[in-house]
Write a protein that holds these residues in place. Structure first.
Motif, PDB file in Angstrom:
ATOM      1  N   VAL B  74       0.839  -1.198   0.000  1.00 52.49           N
ATOM      2  CA  VAL B  74       0.000   0.000   0.000  1.00 52.49           C
ATOM      3  C   VAL B  74       0.880   1.258   0.000  1.00 52.49           C
ATOM      4  N   GLY B  75       2.029   1.175   0.662  1.00 48.71           N
ATOM      5  CA  GLY B  75       2.948   2.312   0.675  1.00 48.71           C
ATOM      6  C   GLY B  75       3.570   2.571  -0.688  1.00 48.71           C
ATOM      7  N   PHE B  76       4.076   1.513  -1.328  1.00 51.89           N
ATOM      8  CA  PHE B  76       4.758   1.705  -2.608  1.00 51.89           C
ATOM      9  C   PHE B  76       3.777   1.868  -3.772  1.00 51.89           C
ATOM     10  N   PRO B  78      -0.012   2.725  -3.832  1.00 53.63           N
ATOM     11  CA  PRO B  78      -1.270   2.987  -3.119  1.00 53.63           C
ATOM     12  C   PRO B  78      -2.519   2.556  -3.888  1.00 53.63           C
ATOM     13  N   ALA B  81      -4.459  -0.464  -2.665  1.00 56.51           N
ATOM     14  CA  ALA B  81      -5.447  -0.325  -1.587  1.00 56.51           C
ATOM     15  C   ALA B  81      -6.826  -0.125  -2.197  1.00 56.51           C
ATOM     16  N   TYR B  82      -6.863   0.668  -3.252  1.00 53.83           N
ATOM     17  CA  TYR B  82      -8.149   0.975  -3.862  1.00 53.83           C
ATOM     18  C   TYR B  82      -8.733  -0.234  -4.592  1.00 53.83           C
ATOM     19  N   VAL B 298       3.169   3.647  -9.131  1.00 52.30           N
ATOM     20  CA  VAL B 298       4.134   3.780  -8.040  1.00 52.30           C
ATOM     21  C   VAL B 298       3.883   5.093  -7.295  1.00 52.30           C
ATOM     22  N   VAL B 299       4.166   5.061  -6.004  1.00 48.09           N
ATOM     23  CA  VAL B 299       3.914   6.222  -5.145  1.00 48.09           C
ATOM     24  C   VAL B 299       4.817   7.392  -5.560  1.00 48.09           C
TER      25      VAL B 299
END
Lengths: 449, 344
Positions: B74-76, B78, B81-82, B298-299
């Protein structure tokens, strides 16, 4: 029921259940550390037995803490996918760090629990407490940072619906983080100490194993001392919180105090009934000008009222009662701990009189209820926002079907886990006297290691 | 800020952690099942001591690998998550409930002097159901089950339930758990010099190695049916899958001949590693086909940089600690053999 409310109830039940075990998980390591220290220092096997017995119970609570923590970690994405998609861009860092802190703690806890007799020098085993305390406290710090971000977001700029100039460190070190971390950590230590005090008082009341009386009296003294120190810190943290809310989140302060008109010399209102139509509070305990004083150390501090905040941004006003309960329960624990020491040092009364023991016994459960009330206050006081000022809870909820069945399943799960956990803990210590544990660990005779 | 290829760094780190989780969790899940199976078949006295001795100190660490993976992804990325958060509400919740039951009842059972069979049952059965439910995530990531529509992201449950690919992967996960776990326990029992337990685990391993070979082939065939593009890409990395097969044959040979169980387990780990990375590399650039592409999802760069730094610092902290844990409980001869007094 509407989806937003369902989502909120699911998250509230997970957090409401998890916070019990999380608080124990953050606080108990300190208690164990102190007990083991006293045991080695005083060469007193009773303190060492205390550390071991508490640690043994701790393995059970930490397991429930780990699994419920895993649940909330994933549930955030399952219930609030839009929040995590956005949050991931800005606040993923402390979440990531929390996992490392917990990983670190878990490794050393595993070593700690299974190596009581493997070191020749007992201080080497004691040193294992340090990474555990550091790891568990840092977990609390990082998670509180994420929660603080939801209340006081920072570390980015909004440009045409897009978040730009993201600064993960600034997001992590958002304005409310210091105050809230202080509050969370101090109360976790305090609650853990009072829970052990409660157990000691309970055992003294029941007096099932007469040989254990001295052991429980020692436990009571140590935990009451930790309790007093941390409860005083908690009061300080509460004071910081009030000033912080006044400056940064005035709507939360106004809602928790049912404060409508922006004015100096505002009263602190405790309990009472609200007449929302006329914006009047009846049957309340009023402390004149105290709210102004708490907000800015001066009676002339002007406290923002609800009338100056857009109506669709008002938090639910029921949080007033959560605030009151939190304060009353916290103060109760501090008051009883003070009473214990006053009776012990300055009077000829027996500090272990049954009537007093009942008062001591209540400190643990009430401190835990203060934690619960405090979190309901904090989270409901953030409404209607999930990221204050940027994203509403209603914009973040999943559009998947089935929230109702998910809610029911998790409530059943928590009921079963809570019941079995209590059952196991009671079973573990009910017919197992401290003295017999001590003999099992350290052999016959007192005070020889 | 440094200009790095964060989408590759992120996926490499995460895939490696997922690999770590697959290995340690497979050992743990399988051990729970074997523990219960032994109870039912009266072999409990022989093997449960070995299983308990390994499991007690490490189960929590296993769980953290899992948490690390989903927090990291979820950090790298996001977007995961969706998409996955929305579509996996029900399957994800089921997996969470199973994981919770398993973790708690393990702790409950090991904290009482008289372990209960019903609790061991919960612990054992969830050990097979969890990999089954988690493997669904990998199935879904191949695409074809999730669609983005006007009302948002939807999981088409019927397609999933009647998909031969999905069922193959579910069985692959279960068999893999039993195969890896019995392989490890054979090694652990031989280290503990517990000959009769070693014989039992070795038999279990040999029994499960045949289905392991068969189901791996099935996985390929059904991937070909389900996502031909991925199947073709996988063919470019045929040598990785070939090495995986060779490692497996060496492992089976060594355990069959009762030679060098340590090396045999390393071969099992290599077998899984080659196949796992071969699958992962050929799947790139998609995390969720076709919605999440690592290049576009990517974040932001500052977060990716911060996560990477924290990851490196975190490893510097964790590797020595993990080493200490392994040294005390897995490589410590006296502990493994059960010579010294246990704390609890």
């Amino acid at each position: 029921m509407d989806e937003v409310l369902l989502g909120r109830i699911i998250t509230a039940s997970t957090l409401g259940f998890h916070i019990i075990f999380a608080t124990i998980g953050v606080g108990i390591p300190i208690v164990i550390m102190v007990m083991e220290f006293l045991g080695i220092r005083k060469k007193d096997s009773q303190y060492l037995t205390m550390a071991r017995r508490i640690a043994k119970g701790f393995t059970v609570t930490i397991a429930v803490g780990v699994v419920t923590g895993t649940i909330i970690g994933l549930q955030l994405s399952l219930i609030w996918p839009d929040f995590m998609r956005l949050g991931g861009q800005i606040i993923a860092l402390p979440l990531f760090m929390e996992v490392f802190a917990f990983f670190f703690e878990a490794i050393f806890l595993g070593i700690f629990l299974y190596t009581w007799d493997r070191f020749k020098n007992p201080w080497h085993h004691w040193l294992l407490n340090i990474p555990i305390v550091v790891g568990s406290t840092l977990s609390a710090v990082f998670i509180t940072s994420v929660n603080s971000f939801m209340n006081t977001p920072s570390g980015f700029e909004l440009s045409e619906e897009m978040f730009v100039n993201i600064d993960p460190i600034a997001a992590m070190m958002n304005p409310s983080v210091y105050v809230r971390v202080f509050h969370v950590v101090a109360t976790a230590y305090m609650t853990a100490a009072f829970i052990i005090a409660s157990i000691a008082a309970f055992k003294l009341i029941k007096n099932k194993f007469q040989k254990d009386a001295e052991y429980h009296k020692k436990a009571l003294k140590v935990t009451m001392s930790i309790g007093i120190a941390t409860a005083l810190l908690t009061i300080l943290a509460g004071d910081f919180s009030a000033k912080f809310l006044h400056n940064e989140q005035p709507e939360k302060l106004a809602a928790m105090e049912w404060h409508y008109e922006t004015e100096p010399r505002a009263d602190l209102v405790l309990f009472g009934l609200l007449d929302e139509e006329n914006q009047e509070v009846n049957y309340a305990l009023r402390i004149p000008w105290a709210l102004s004083f708490l907000s800015g150390n001066s009676f002339d501090t002007e406290v923002t009222g609800l009338n100056d905040i857009p109506e669709d941004e008002h938090p639910p006003l029921v949080i007033h009662y959560f605030f009151d309960l939190m304060v009353v329960f916290g103060m109760y624990a501090l008051g009883v701990a003070l009473l214990y020491f006053i009776v012990k040092k300055f009077t000829k009364f027996n500090e272990h009189h049954p009537a007093l023991l009942y008062l001591y016994f209540l400190t643990g459960p009430l401190s835990m209820m203060a934690i619960e009330a405090g979190w309901f206050l904090a989270e409901m006081g953030r409404q209607p926002w999930i990221i204050r000022g940027y994203m509403r809870v209603s914009e973040a909820v999943t559009n998947a079907d089935g929230l109702g069945i998910v809610l029911v399943s998790f409530i059943v799960l928590y009921a079963v886990l809570g019941f079995t956990c209590s059952y196991v803990l009671v079973k573990m210590f009910n017919n197992n006297s401290a003295e017999s544990s001590r003999e099992e660990y350290y052999g016959e005779g007192v005070d020889e290691k | 800020m440094m200009d790095l290829n964060y989408e590759m760094i992120g996926i490499t780190v995460l895939w490696t952690f997922l690999y770590g989780y697959v290995i340690v969790a497979a050992i743990d899940f399988g051990a729970g099942f074997f523990n219960y199976y032994a109870m039912e078949t009266g072999q409990h006295q022989k093997v449960s001591h070995i299983i308990q001795r390994y499991l007690s100190p490490v189960w929590e660490t296993t769980n953290v690998f899992f948490v690390f993976f989903f927090v990291g992804i979820v950090g790298f990325y996001p977007d995961t998550a969706y998409y996955l958060g929305t579509s996996l509400l029900i399957p994800g919740s089921i997996a969470l409930i199973l994981l919770s039951i398993r973790g708690s009842y393990y702790a409950f059972n090991s904290s009482t002097t008289k372990p209960r069979k019903s609790w061991a049952f919960l612990y054992g059965v969830t050990g097979l159901l969890i990999p089954a439910s988690l493997s669904i995530v990998l199935v879904i990531s191949e695409g074809g089950y999730i669609y983005e529509e006007a009302g948002g992201v939807q999981l088409h449950l019927q397609e999933l339930l009647f998909s031969s690919y999905a069922w193959t992967i579910v069985f692959l996960a279960i068999i893999l758990v039993l195969y890896v776990s019995s392989g490890f326990l054979t090694y652990y029992a031989s280290k503990a010099k517990n000959k009769s337990a070693m014989e039992t685990f070795r038999n279990w391993f040999l029994i499960w190695s045949l289905p392991m070979i068969v189901i791996s082939q099935f996985a390929f065939l059904s991937l070909r049916e389900h996502n031909y593009e991925h199947f073709q890409a996988a063919q470019d990395y045929w040598y990785l899958f070939g090495l995986s097969l060779v490692s497996m044959l060496i492992a089976i040979f060594l355990i069959w001949k009762k030679r060098n169980f340590g090396l045999a387990f390393i071969m099992i780990m290599l077998q899984i590693a080659f196949a796992f990375y071969g699958y992962g590399i050929s799947k790139l650039p998609y995390i969720l086909y076709p919605y999440i592409d690592i290049n576009t999802s990517v974040v932001n760069e500052s977060m990716a940089f911060a996560l990477t730094i924290v990851f490196i610092l975190g490893l510097l902290l964790l590797i020595p600690s993990l080493y200490l844990l392994l040294r005390l409980f897995i490589f410590d001869k006296d502990y493994v053999e059960g010579k010294e007094e246990e704390g609890y």
